[in-house]
Motif scaffolding. Structure first.
Motif, PDB file in Angstrom:
ATOM      1  N   SER A   1       0.834  -1.207   0.000  1.00 32.27           N
ATOM      2  CA  SER A   1       0.000   0.000   0.000  1.00 32.27           C
ATOM      3  C   SER A   1       0.870   1.259   0.000  1.00 32.27           C
ATOM      4  CB  SER A   1      -0.949   0.002   1.208  1.00 32.27           C
ATOM      5  OG  SER A   1      -0.224  -0.067   2.416  1.00 32.27           O
ATOM      6  N   LEU A   2       1.999   1.218   0.724  1.00 30.64           N
ATOM      7  CA  LEU A   2       2.923   2.362   0.704  1.00 30.64           C
ATOM      8  C   LEU A   2       3.653   2.450  -0.632  1.00 30.64           C
ATOM      9  CD1 LEU A   2       4.404   2.205   4.315  1.00 30.64           C
ATOM     10  CD2 LEU A   2       2.645   3.747   3.448  1.00 30.64           C
ATOM     11  N   LEU A   3       3.963   1.301  -1.226  1.00 33.09           N
ATOM     12  CA  LEU A   3       4.598   1.295  -2.535  1.00 33.09           C
ATOM     13  C   LEU A   3       3.686   1.918  -3.592  1.00 33.09           C
ATOM     14  CD1 LEU A   3       6.992   0.432  -4.304  1.00 33.09           C
ATOM     15  CD2 LEU A   3       5.908  -1.811  -4.545  1.00 33.09           C
ATOM     16  N   THR A   4       2.397   1.721  -3.431  1.00 31.33           N
ATOM     17  CA  THR A   4       1.428   2.352  -4.340  1.00 31.33           C
ATOM     18  C   THR A   4       1.579   3.871  -4.324  1.00 31.33           C
ATOM     19  OG1 THR A   4      -0.123   0.547  -3.911  1.00 31.33           O
ATOM     20  CG2 THR A   4      -1.024   2.535  -4.905  1.00 31.33           C
TER      21      THR A   4
ATOM     22  N   VAL B   1      -5.989  12.513  -2.330  1.00 27.47           N
ATOM     23  CA  VAL B   1      -6.835  13.168  -3.336  1.00 27.47           C
ATOM     24  C   VAL B   1      -6.171  13.087  -4.710  1.00 27.47           C
ATOM     25  CG1 VAL B   1      -7.914  15.337  -4.032  1.00 27.47           C
ATOM     26  CG2 VAL B   1      -7.802  14.727  -1.606  1.00 27.47           C
ATOM     27  N   GLN B   2      -4.866  13.335  -4.764  1.00 33.41           N
ATOM     28  CA  GLN B   2      -4.146  13.290  -6.041  1.00 33.41           C
ATOM     29  C   GLN B   2      -4.216  11.917  -6.707  1.00 33.41           C
ATOM     30  OE1 GLN B   2      -0.200  14.955  -6.334  1.00 33.41           O
ATOM     31  NE2 GLN B   2      -0.467  16.177  -4.479  1.00 33.41           N
ATOM     32  N   GLY B   3      -4.248  10.864  -5.880  1.00 26.91           N
ATOM     33  CA  GLY B   3      -4.157   9.514  -6.418  1.00 26.91           C
ATOM     34  C   GLY B   3      -5.464   8.865  -6.786  1.00 26.91           C
TER      35      GLY B   3
ATOM     36  N   ALA C   1      -5.591   5.569  -4.425  1.00 25.95           N
ATOM     37  CA  ALA C   1      -5.003   6.099  -3.191  1.00 25.95           C
ATOM     38  C   ALA C   1      -5.930   5.849  -2.003  1.00 25.95           C
ATOM     39  CB  ALA C   1      -4.736   7.594  -3.344  1.00 25.95           C
ATOM     40  N   ILE C   2      -7.226   5.968  -2.213  1.00 22.93           N
ATOM     41  CA  ILE C   2      -8.189   5.703  -1.132  1.00 22.93           C
ATOM     42  C   ILE C   2      -8.154   4.228  -0.749  1.00 22.93           C
ATOM     43  CG2 ILE C   2     -10.643   5.734  -0.514  1.00 22.93           C
ATOM     44  CD1 ILE C   2     -10.961   8.118  -2.436  1.00 22.93           C
ATOM     45  N   ILE C   3      -8.092   3.351  -1.762  1.00 25.67           N
ATOM     46  CA  ILE C   3      -8.007   1.914  -1.496  1.00 25.67           C
ATOM     47  C   ILE C   3      -6.714   1.592  -0.740  1.00 25.67           C
ATOM     48  CG2 ILE C   3      -7.767  -0.356  -2.581  1.00 25.67           C
ATOM     49  CD1 ILE C   3      -9.597   0.676  -4.831  1.00 25.67           C
ATOM     50  N   ALA C   4      -5.616   2.214  -1.165  1.00 22.95           N
ATOM     51  CA  ALA C   4      -4.327   1.981  -0.496  1.00 22.95           C
ATOM     52  C   ALA C   4      -4.397   2.415   0.963  1.00 22.95           C
ATOM     53  CB  ALA C   4      -3.214   2.735  -1.222  1.00 22.95           C
ATOM     54  N   PHE C   5      -5.046   3.547   1.235  1.00 23.59           N
ATOM     55  CA  PHE C   5      -5.188   4.017   2.615  1.00 23.59           C
ATOM     56  C   PHE C   5      -6.020   3.054   3.453  1.00 23.59           C
ATOM     57  CE2 PHE C   5      -7.945   6.368   5.620  1.00 23.59           C
ATOM     58  CZ  PHE C   5      -6.979   6.685   6.560  1.00 23.59           C
ATOM     59  N   MET C   6      -7.131   2.583   2.901  1.00 19.71           N
ATOM     60  CA  MET C   6      -7.991   1.658   3.644  1.00 19.71           C
ATOM     61  C   MET C   6      -7.249   0.363   3.970  1.00 19.71           C
ATOM     62  SD  MET C   6     -11.532   2.293   1.535  1.00 19.71           S
ATOM     63  CE  MET C   6     -12.441   1.037   2.415  1.00 19.71           C
ATOM     64  N   ILE C   7      -6.536  -0.178   2.985  1.00 19.40           N
ATOM     65  CA  ILE C   7      -5.776  -1.409   3.218  1.00 19.40           C
ATOM     66  C   ILE C   7      -4.661  -1.168   4.235  1.00 19.40           C
ATOM     67  CG2 ILE C   7      -4.209  -3.085   2.150  1.00 19.40           C
ATOM     68  CD1 ILE C   7      -5.859  -2.849  -0.398  1.00 19.40           C
ATOM     69  N   TYR C   8      -4.010   0.003   4.119  1.00 18.61           N
ATOM     70  CA  TYR C   8      -2.927   0.329   5.047  1.00 18.61           C
ATOM     71  C   TYR C   8      -3.430   0.375   6.488  1.00 18.61           C
ATOM     72  CZ  TYR C   8       0.553   2.953   7.607  1.00 18.61           C
ATOM     73  OH  TYR C   8       1.467   3.341   8.565  1.00 18.61           O
ATOM     74  N   MET C   9      -4.571   1.001   6.730  1.00 18.93           N
ATOM     75  CA  MET C   9      -5.101   1.111   8.090  1.00 18.93           C
ATOM     76  C   MET C   9      -5.515  -0.249   8.638  1.00 18.93           C
ATOM     77  SD  MET C   9      -4.642   4.154   9.071  1.00 18.93           S
ATOM     78  CE  MET C   9      -5.509   4.010  10.638  1.00 18.93           C
ATOM     79  N   ILE C  10      -6.103  -1.095   7.803  1.00 17.47           N
ATOM     80  CA  ILE C  10      -6.478  -2.439   8.261  1.00 17.47           C
ATOM     81  C   ILE C  10      -5.219  -3.234   8.604  1.00 17.47           C
ATOM     82  CG2 ILE C  10      -7.513  -4.634   7.558  1.00 17.47           C
ATOM     83  CD1 ILE C  10      -9.429  -2.977   5.772  1.00 17.47           C
TER      84      ILE C  10
ATOM     85  N   LEU D   1      -0.164   7.737 -17.374  1.00 18.46           N
ATOM     86  CA  LEU D   1      -1.037   8.550 -18.236  1.00 18.46           C
ATOM     87  C   LEU D   1      -1.126   9.998 -17.767  1.00 18.46           C
ATOM     88  CD1 LEU D   1      -3.918   5.943 -18.745  1.00 18.46           C
ATOM     89  CD2 LEU D   1      -2.134   6.578 -20.398  1.00 18.46           C
ATOM     90  N   GLY D   2      -0.523  10.308 -16.608  1.00 18.63           N
ATOM     91  CA  GLY D   2      -0.537  11.679 -16.108  1.00 18.63           C
ATOM     92  C   GLY D   2      -1.910  12.155 -15.667  1.00 18.63           C
ATOM     93  N   LEU D   3      -2.663  11.278 -14.997  1.00 11.36           N
ATOM     94  CA  LEU D   3      -4.046  11.618 -14.624  1.00 11.36           C
ATOM     95  C   LEU D   3      -4.187  12.019 -13.158  1.00 11.36           C
ATOM     96  CD1 LEU D   3      -5.912   8.695 -16.444  1.00 11.36           C
ATOM     97  CD2 LEU D   3      -5.565  11.057 -17.240  1.00 11.36           C
ATOM     98  N   THR D   4      -3.077  12.310 -12.476  1.00 15.99           N
ATOM     99  CA  THR D   4      -3.167  12.690 -11.066  1.00 15.99           C
ATOM    100  C   THR D   4      -3.816  14.051 -10.936  1.00 15.99           C
ATOM    101  OG1 THR D   4      -0.942  13.631 -11.159  1.00 15.99           O
ATOM    102  CG2 THR D   4      -1.140  11.348 -10.425  1.00 15.99           C
ATOM    103  N   LEU D   5      -4.517  14.218  -9.801  1.00 16.07           N
ATOM    104  CA  LEU D   5      -5.225  15.488  -9.534  1.00 16.07           C
ATOM    105  C   LEU D   5      -4.339  16.405  -8.697  1.00 16.07           C
ATOM    106  CD1 LEU D   5      -8.772  14.158  -8.556  1.00 16.07           C
ATOM    107  CD2 LEU D   5      -8.146  15.266 -10.669  1.00 16.07           C
TER     108      LEU D   5
END
Length: 350
Positions: free
Chosen positions: A174-177, A201-203, A207-216, A344-348
Motif C-alpha cells: 500500500s505504501l509502494l502504491t 486526493v491526487q491519487g 489512493a483511497i483503497i491503499a489508505f484503507m488497506i494500510y489502516m487495516i 497517463l498523467g491523470l493525477t489530480l
C-alpha cells in the motif's frame, strides 16, 4: 534547518568543539526519549477514555485533574514491582526481548518530520527504513514468548510471527502504491509533493483503497483488536508477555501504543500532507505544522481505537484469509492501476 543543526548552533559556543557532536547526539536522544515516554503514557490514557466513551462509562477521573495523572501513577507502580520470571526461562533472551521491541519503536519515531525544520534525521530512504525497522520488533515478541518457557507465551509469539509477516506485505504494497505517485522514499519530499493537494486526493480511487488497506493492515501489525490473536486474553492469559512483570512488561505495553502512533504518523505523512495545513498557512507560522501533524495523527489513532472497541476478535483462519485471499490480491491490482494513472498523467492537483 533540521533539529540537529539547530541544537548544534545553540551549543557550539557553550562547550569545547571536541565534544559538540557527542553532546548534540545526547540532547537529541534525551528529547526523543522524553517524547517517547510522555506520548506512550498519554496514549494509554486516551485509550481508556475512548473505551469508556464507547461503553458509556466515565473512565479514569481520580488521580489528578480529570484523571490526567492516572497513567503516571501506573508507571510508578510498574517501576516498583518485583521483576519475576520462570525458573526454567532462558535468562539472556528473556531479558533481551523487551529491548528489541522498545528500541525499534524509538528508532522509527526518530525520522518523522513533525515540521519542515523539526526532524531528527531526514533519510533519503525514510519510508523503506520504516518498513524495515518495523519488521524487527516482532523478533522481540518471538524471543519473549519462546524464552519464557510457557506454552501460552509460545503460542502467542508464534501467532505474532504469522500475523506480522502476513500483514507486512499489505503495509509495504500500500505504501509502494503511493511511492509510485510521489517518486520518492524521503518523507520530507513526500510531504513537499502534497503542497498542491494531499496524495489521497491526487491519487484518485487507488489512493483511497491503499489508505484503507494500510489502516487495516497497520491495525493488525500492532496486534490490536480485532486482530489481537497474539494476546487473546480469554485464550492465552496475556499471550507472549504472560511471564513478564514490572518494567519489562511496561516496555511491551508501551511499545504497542507507540507503534500505533507510528502507524498513524506514517499515514499522516504519506496520505494527508504531514505537517501541511489544509488552509495553506503552515509556512507563515512554522510551529503550526506540529499542531497539524499531531491533529491528523491523533484522528487516525482514534480511528484505530474505534476499531478495537467496535469489532469482535477474528479467528486465526479468518485473520489469514483476510490477508492472503483479499487484501493482497486487491493490493497487487491497485498498484497496477496506480502505475497506469501515473503513466497517463491523470493525477489530480489543486
Amino acid at each position: 534547518m533540521k533539529i540537529a543543526l539547530f541544537i548544534h548552533e545553540w551549543i557550539v559556543g557553550l562547550i569545547p568543539a571536541e565534544i559538540t557532536g557527542l553532546t548534540q547526539m545526547v540532547l537529541i536522544a534525551l528529547t526523543y526519549l522524553t517524547l517517547f515516554a510522555v506520548l506512550g503514557l498519554y496514549l494509554v490514557l486516551l485509550e481508556r477514555r475512548v473505551a469508556a466513551w464507547f461503553q458509556l462509562r466515565i473512565g479514569p477521573n481520580r488521580v489528578g485533574y480529570q484523571g490526567l495523572l492516572q497513567t503516571m501513577a501506573d508507571a510508578l507502580k510498574l517501576l516498583t514491582k518485583e521483576l519475576t520470571g520462570t525458573v526454567k526461562a532462558d535468562k539472556f533472551l528473556y531479558n533481551l526481548a523487551p529491548y528489541f521491541v522498545i528500541i525499534t519503536s524509538l528508532m522509527a519515531l526518530g525520522i518523522f518530520p513533525f515540521t519542515k525544520n523539526l526532524q531528527a534525521y531526514d533519510l533519503n530512504i525514510g519510508l523503506f527504513f520504516l518498513i524495515a525497522i518495523s519488521s524487527i520488533g516482532v523478533i522481540g515478541i518471538l524471543l519473549g514468548g519462546w524464552s519464557s518457557n510457557n506454552k501460552y507465551s509460545l503460542i502467542g509469539a508464534m501467532r505474532s510471527g504469522v500475523q506480522t509477516i502476513s500483514y507486512e506485505l499489505s503495509i509495504g504494497l500500500s505504501l509502494l502504491t503511493m511511492v509510485l505517485l510521489t517518486g520518492s522514499l524521503q518523507l520530507s519530499e513526500i510531504v513537499e509533493v502534497q503542497k498542491n493537494g494531499w496524495l489521497i486526493v491526487q491519487g484518485h480511487i487507488p489512493a483511497i483503497i491503499a489508505f484503507m488497506i494500510y489502516m487495516i493492515a497497520g491495525t493488525a501489525e500492532t496486534n490490536r483488536a480485532p486482530f489481537d490473536m497474539v494476546e487473546a486474553e480469554s485464550e492465552l492469559g496475556a499471550g507472549f508477555h504472560t511471564e513478564y512483570s514490572g518494567m519489562k512488561f511496561a516496555y511491551f505495553f508501551l511499545a504497542e501504543f507507540i507503534n500505533m502512533f507510528i502507524i498513524a504518523a506514517i499515514a499522516t505523512t504519506v496520505f494527508f500532507g504531514g505537517w501541511l495545513s489544509p488552509f495553506g498557512i503552515t509556512e507563515s507560522i512554522p510551529w503550526l505544522g506540529v499542531f497539524w501533524f499531531l491533529l491528523k495523527t491523533f484522528v487516525l489513532v482514534f480511528l484505530m481505537m474505534w476499531f478495537r472497541w467496535t469489532f469482535p476478535r477474528l479467528r486465526v483462519d479468518q485473520l489469514l484469509t483476510l490477508e492472503w485471499k483479499y487484501l493482497l490480491p486487491i493490493n497487487l491490482a491497485n498498484i497496477v492501476i496506480m502505475a497506469l494513472i501515473v503513466w497517463l498523467g491523470l493525477t489530480l492537483q489543486f
